[in-house]
Motif scaffolding. Sequence first.
Motif, PDB file in Angstrom:
ATOM      1  N   ALA A  49      10.676  11.053  -1.716  1.00  9.22           N
ATOM      2  CA  ALA A  49      11.610  11.370  -0.644  1.00  9.22           C
ATOM      3  C   ALA A  49      11.194  10.611   0.604  1.00  9.22           C
ATOM      4  CB  ALA A  49      11.622  12.869  -0.371  1.00  9.22           C
ATOM      5  N   GLY A  50      12.151  10.257   1.414  1.00  7.95           N
ATOM      6  CA  GLY A  50      11.852   9.562   2.661  1.00  7.95           C
ATOM      7  C   GLY A  50      13.111   9.029   3.286  1.00  7.95           C
ATOM      8  N   ARG A  51      12.922   8.361   4.397  1.00  4.64           N
ATOM      9  CA  ARG A  51      14.049   7.804   5.131  1.00  4.64           C
ATOM     10  C   ARG A  51      14.722   6.697   4.321  1.00  4.64           C
ATOM     11  NH1 ARG A  51      13.916   7.166  11.039  1.00  4.64           N
ATOM     12  NH2 ARG A  51      14.397   9.325  11.430  1.00  4.64           N
ATOM     13  N   SER A  52      15.951   6.432   4.664  1.00  2.00           N
ATOM     14  CA  SER A  52      16.733   5.402   3.997  1.00  2.00           C
ATOM     15  C   SER A  52      16.155   4.017   4.296  1.00  2.00           C
ATOM     16  CB  SER A  52      18.178   5.468   4.477  1.00  2.00           C
ATOM     17  OG  SER A  52      18.936   4.444   3.899  1.00  2.00           O
ATOM     18  N   VAL A  54      13.319   2.508   3.212  1.00  2.00           N
ATOM     19  CA  VAL A  54      11.876   2.284   3.340  1.00  2.00           C
ATOM     20  C   VAL A  54      11.253   1.683   2.083  1.00  2.00           C
ATOM     21  CG1 VAL A  54      11.557   4.059   5.087  1.00  2.00           C
ATOM     22  CG2 VAL A  54      11.296   4.648   2.678  1.00  2.00           C
ATOM     23  N   LYS A  56      11.698   3.128  -1.426  1.00  2.00           N
ATOM     24  CA  LYS A  56      11.431   4.063  -2.527  1.00  2.00           C
ATOM     25  C   LYS A  56      11.938   3.502  -3.855  1.00  2.00           C
ATOM     26  CE  LYS A  56      13.759   7.268  -0.495  1.00  2.00           C
ATOM     27  NZ  LYS A  56      14.155   6.587   0.724  1.00  2.00           N
ATOM     28  N   HIS A  72      19.451  -4.142   0.140  1.00  2.00           N
ATOM     29  CA  HIS A  72      19.398  -2.682   0.271  1.00  2.00           C
ATOM     30  C   HIS A  72      20.746  -2.063  -0.078  1.00  2.00           C
ATOM     31  CE1 HIS A  72      18.710   1.310   1.780  1.00  2.00           C
ATOM     32  NE2 HIS A  72      19.735   1.179   2.606  1.00  2.00           N
ATOM     33  N   GLU A  74      22.060   1.980  -0.708  1.00  2.00           N
ATOM     34  CA  GLU A  74      21.632   3.375  -0.651  1.00  2.00           C
ATOM     35  C   GLU A  74      21.795   4.025  -2.021  1.00  2.00           C
ATOM     36  OE1 GLU A  74      22.850   7.431   1.705  1.00  2.00           O
ATOM     37  OE2 GLU A  74      23.159   5.499   2.671  1.00  2.00           O
TER      38      GLU A  74
END
Length: 104
Positions: A49-52, A54, A56, A72, A74
């Motif tokens: 989990a984390g900010r958009s 970054v 993951k 990128h 989402e």
Amino acid sequence: PGWLLSPPGRPYLDSIVHKGRRRVFGLLERPALPPALAVPTVSYKLFLAGRSGVGKTALVASLAGTPVPPTHHETLGIEATTVYWPAKPRASARPVLFQLHFWD
């Protein structure tokens, strides 16, 4: 650290690599090993989990051996990826097969 490249570890590495790339396994699939080399499987679920933006999804892709997306996008919802990793713990004479379920 070099156990996978040694002669005893090579069959385990060959079970997860195909044509020089890590094999992608589905939810019900697992590496095929001869009965003499059967090992216990240790399963872990890892939730990232984390900010958009970054990295993951890029991290999971690189660990799974799949191409890292060049741009990128989402991730909508949760993307599940299963990675198998054979290892030989120092305290044990027998290898184990880690089954890592990444939830991104």
